[in-house]
Design a protein around this motif. Structure first.
Motif, short mmCIF file in Angstrom:
data_model
loop_
_atom_site.label_atom_id
_atom_site.label_comp_id
_atom_site.label_asym_id
_atom_site.label_seq_id
_atom_site.Cartn_x
_atom_site.Cartn_y
_atom_site.Cartn_z
N THR A 348 0.82 -1.21 0.00
CA THR A 348 0.00 0.00 0.00
C THR A 348 0.85 1.26 0.00
N ALA A 349 1.97 1.24 0.70
CA ALA A 349 2.85 2.42 0.76
C ALA A 349 3.41 2.73 -0.61
N ASN A 350 3.78 1.71 -1.37
CA ASN A 350 4.31 1.94 -2.71
C ASN A 350 3.23 2.48 -3.63
N ILE A 351 2.01 1.93 -3.53
CA ILE A 351 0.90 2.44 -4.34
C ILE A 351 0.62 3.90 -4.02
N ALA A 352 0.65 4.24 -2.73
CA ALA A 352 0.41 5.62 -2.32
C ALA A 352 1.47 6.55 -2.89
N LEU A 353 2.73 6.11 -2.88
CA LEU A 353 3.81 6.91 -3.45
C LEU A 353 3.58 7.14 -4.94
N LEU A 357 2.85 10.88 -6.48
CA LEU A 357 3.73 11.51 -7.48
C LEU A 357 2.98 11.78 -8.78
N THR A 358 2.16 10.84 -9.19
CA THR A 358 1.42 11.01 -10.45
C THR A 358 0.49 12.22 -10.38
#
Length: 637
Positions: A348-353, A357-358
Motif C-alpha cells: 500500500t505504501a508503494n501504491i500511495a507513493l 507523485l502522479t
C-alpha cells in the motif's frame, strides 16, 4: 486523454464556445481504469480498455468540431488552425514528460539507454506504436523494467488520426456540396473505416492464433487494427451533425435515453472489472463491441440531463480535465518506483507513493503548462513567465535542462557499450541456499491458498544476463541422490532459468529451453517441435508466468513426447491477473493427460513470500524448495 482543441486568447470558434457535459466524467473513468490496471489491482483486470474509451471520445470530439465548422454558413475545414490547436494542446506537456523521463532513464536505467533512445525518437514523432510493431515489442510482457515510454503508443494512434482525418473531412466537404450528400458520404467513410479496422483486428488475430497461440501486440498497437473506436466516435459526431459544437443544440435527455446510458455505463464498468487481456473474444469482436457500447454512453451522457450532470460532478470532472497529464505521467512514475528495487516501499505504501507523485506531477503540468499554453499559445505562455517572479528562475532553468538532457544523453549513448543481449533484463540462475541441519523434506502438496497479488508488472528486478539454454555436465551432489543419474529437459521462461541450479544439484543433467520474457505459446511451440526427438528421462514443463496458455496446443505437444520420458507439469506461482486462470488451465491439461505428473508449486509456494526475489522468481530458498518439489514429484512421493 484529450480535450477540445485549445484556442488563443480572444479567439471564438463554435467548438470553443460550447462545453459538452458528461465527457469529463467519462475521461476520468477511463484514465482511472488505466492507472488501476497498471497498478496490477485484481479488480481492474480490464482497465487497459480505458484507452479504447478515450479513442471513442476523441473521435467524437474532433469530428464534431470539424463537422460543425464545415457545416456553418461560409465554413470549411481550416487545416492549419486545427493542427495548430492540436499541437498547442498536446505537445508542450508531452515535451516536459519526455525531458523528465530522459533524466530518470539516465539516472536509473542506463542499461536500457540504447533502446530508450529509439523509443524517445518514436515518441517525439508520434510513431511509437509502429516502432514497437517493427521491433516486435510485446505490450503484454510482464517482467523486467518496462519501456518508460511504452504508454505513448495510444497517443501515436490518435495523432496519426489527427493528421489524416481532417484531410478526409476536407476532401468530402470539397467534393460534396449538398449537405445531405456530404453527410451520407461522411457516414459511409466512418462506417466502412470502422468495419475495416474491426476486420483487421478480428481476422488478423484469428489467423495468427493470438492471443493464446501468438502475441497480440501487432494488432493491439496497429493503427489499422485499433482505429475502430476513433471512427465509431466520428460516426456518432456526423450522425448528430456536429450538434452541441456550435451547430444545433443537443436535445435534452429523455427517461429512455437516460436508462440506456445508465445500462451502457454499467456494462462498461463491468468490462473494466471482468475482461482480461488474454480473452479470445475480445480480439475477435470485443473491441468492436466496446467501441459501440462507449458510443451509446457518449450519446446519452452528452445530452443535457441527469446522467451528464452526475458525470460532471467534482472531483470526477476535475480528474477528467487533468486526464491527459495523468495518462502522460503515471507510467514513467510507475516504471521508476518499483517496490524494493527503485524505492524501499512495498504494498500500500508503494501504491500511495506512485499515486501521489502522479497526481502532483500532472497537476503541475495542468497549471503551469497545459492551461497557460491553451489560453495564450506557446509564445504567450512563455512570455507570461516574465510577469511572475518564478519565471526569472523557470525560464533559464528550462533552457539549461534542455541543454543538459541532450548533451548528457548523447554523451552517455556514445560511451555506453552496445548490450550483447536485449535491453530487457535477463534473469540469472539463483544459487541454492544449503539446507539447515534440521532440514526436513516438506510434504508434497499442501492445500491451495488464496491468490494474493502482491506485485506489479513493473516490480521485477534487473538481473544479469543468462544464456537461454544450458546443460550441466558435472552435477553437484544433491541432498537426495536418488535422482542423480536421471536426465532432464526443461521448457519454460525466466523462472526456469532462475531455478536451474536447484535442478542441476538433483539431476544428472538439466537442459534448458527457456529465456527471459518467453510467452507460453512460444514455449509450447518449442515443445511441440522438439517433443518427438526428446531422449531425456524427464521432461519438465513450467509455463504460465507470462500469461495464459492454449490448453489444446499444450496437450497435443505433450502427446508427442516419447513414452519413456516422465512428464512433469509445474503449476506457477505468479501473483498477476492470470494466475488463477493459468493454474486452472494446467490442471485441466493434466487431468486429460494421465501420464502427466503435477508439481504444484502454486500451492506449495503461495504462502512463502520469503522464497522469492520479486514474488515470482525464486531466491536461494525458493530454488531449494522448487528442486525438492520436482524431485519428489518425479519419484512419486
Amino acid at each position: 486523454m484529450r480535450d477540445e482543441g485549445g484556442v488563443r486568447a480572444g479567439e471564438q470558434t463554435p467548438a470553443a464556445r460550447k462545453h459538452v457535459g458528461g465527457l469529463d466524467g467519462l475521461r476520468a473513468i477511463a484514465v482511472v481504469a488505466v492507472i488501476l490496471y497498471h497498478l496490477e489491482l485484481p479488480w481492474a483486470a480490464g482497465g487497459f480498455l480505458g484507452v479504447d474509451i478515450f479513442f471513442v471520445i476523441s473521435g467524437y470530439l474532433i469530428t464534431s468540431q470539424l463537422w460543425a465548422r464545415a457545416s456553418a454558413p461560409g465554413g470549411g475545414v481550416d487545416l492549419r488552425r486545427f493542427w495548430a490547436a492540436r499541437a498547442r494542446r498536446l505537445i508542450p506537456a508531452l515535451v516536459v514528460v519526455l525531458l523528465a523521463t530522459t533524466l530518470a532513464q539516465l539516472a536509473a536505467g542506463r542499461d536500457q539507454l540504447t533502446s530508450y533512445l529509439g523509443d524517445l525518437g518514436a515518441a517525439a514523432t508520434y510513431t511509437s506504436n509502429w516502432w514497437y510493431v517493427l521491433h516486435e515489442r510485446s505490450y503484454f510482457e510482464a517482467f523486467g523494467r518496462p519501456p518508460a515510454l511504452q504508454h505513448l503508443w495510444s497517443l501515436a494512434v490518435e495523432e496519426q488520426f489527427y493528421v489524416v482525418w481532417p484531410l478526409v473531412v476536407a476532401l468530402i466537404v470539397f467534393v460534396f456540396r449538398r449537405p445531405h450528400a456530404r453527410r451520407f458520404a461522411m457516414l459511409t467513410v466512418c462506417v466502412l473505416g470502422a468495419a475495416a479496422s474491426m476486420l483487421v483486428m478480428g481476422v488478423g488475430t484469428w489467423r495468427s492464433g493470438a492471443p493464446l497461440g501468438a502475441d497480440a501486440s501487432r494488432f493491439y498497437f496497429g493503427t489499422d487494427s485499433h482505429s475502430a473506436g476513433l471512427l465509431v466516435g466520428a460516426a456518432l459526431a456526423v450522425w448528430r451533425g456536429g450538434a452541441g459544437f456550435g451547430g444545433p443544440a443537443l436535445r435534452p435527455a429523455t427517461v429512455r435515453s437516460t436508462l440506456v446510458g445508465v445500462v451502457a455505463l454499467g456494462a462498461l464498468l463491468w468490462s473494466l472489472w471482468a475482461v482480461h487481456s488474454w480473452s479470445v473474444a475480445l480480439y475477435r469482436w470485443g473491441f468492436a463491441a466496446l467501441a459501440l457500447l462507449t458510443a451509446v454512453l457518449v450519446a446519452a451522457a452528452t445530452r443535457p440531463g441527469v446522467l451528464g450532470r452526475v458525470l460532471d460532478l467534482e472531483p470526477l470532472a476535475a480528474i477528467g480535465r487533468r486526464s491527459y497529464g495523468l495518462y502522460l505521467w503515471h507510467w514513467p512514475v510507475f516504471v521508476f518506483t518499483r517496490p524494493e528495487l527503485d524505492v524501499p516501499l512495498t504494498g500500500t505504501a508503494n501504491i500511495a507513493l506512485k499515486l501521489g507523485l502522479t497526481f502532483v506531477l500532472s497537476e503541475l503540468s495542468y497549471q503551469l503548462v497545459e492551461q497557460p499554453v491553451r489560453r495564450l499559445g506557446l509564445r504567450g505562455a512563455w512570455r507570461s513567465l516574465r510577469s511572475h517572479s518564478i519565471g526569472r528562475i523557470a525560464r533559464p532553468a528550462l533552457v539549461c535542462t534542455l541543454v543538459a538532457v541532450f548533451a548528457s544523453t548523447g554523451a552517455v549513448a556514445a560511451m555506453s557499450p552496445q548490450p550483447k543481449t536485449t535491453a530487457k533484463a535477463a534473469v540469472t540462475a539463483a544459487v541454492e541456499e544449503p539446507a539447515p541441519p534440521s532440514f526436513a523434506v516438506p510434504s508434497a502438496a499442501p492445500s491451495a491458498t488464496s491468490d494474493r497479488p502482491t506485485g506489479s508488472a513493473t516490480s521485477a528486478p534487473s538481473l544479469t544476463a543468462s544464456p537461454t539454454s544450458s546443460t550441466s555436465s558435472s552435477p553437484t551432489p544433491s541432498f537426495d541422490g536418488r535422482t542423480s543419474d536421471m536426465t532432464m529437459t526443461v521448457f519454460g521462461d525466466s523462472f526456469a532459468i532462475g531455478a536451474a541450479n536447484g535442478l542441476h544439484r538433483r539431476f544428472k543433467t538439466a537442459t534448458l529451453h527457456a529465456k527471459e520474457g518467453e510467452q507460453g505459446f512460444v514455449a509450447v511451440s518449442e515443445l511441440d517441435r522438439l517433443a518427438p526427438s526428446l531422449t531425456t528421462d524427464i521432461v519438465l514443463i513450467h509455463v504460465g508466468n507470462n500469461g495464459v496458455i492454449d490448453e489444446v496446443a499444450l496437450a497435443a505437444a505433450i502427446a508427442k513426447i516419447p513414452t519413456h520420458s516422465v512428464v512433469v507439469l509445474g503449476l506457477p506461482r505468479v501473483p498477476r491477473f492470470w494466475q488463477n486462470e493459468v493454474v486452472k488451465q494446467l490442471r485441466s491439461v493434466a487431468a486429460r493427460s494421465p501420464r502427466v505428473k503435477v508439481a504444484d508449486w502454486y500451492s506449495l509456494a503461495n504462502p512463502h513470500d520469503d522464497w522469492f526475489v520479486d514474488g515470482v522468481h525464486p531466491n536461494g530458498n525458493g530454488v531449494r524448495e522448487y528442486g525438492n518439489l520436482i524431485q519428489r514429484t518425479v519419484l512419486g512421493e
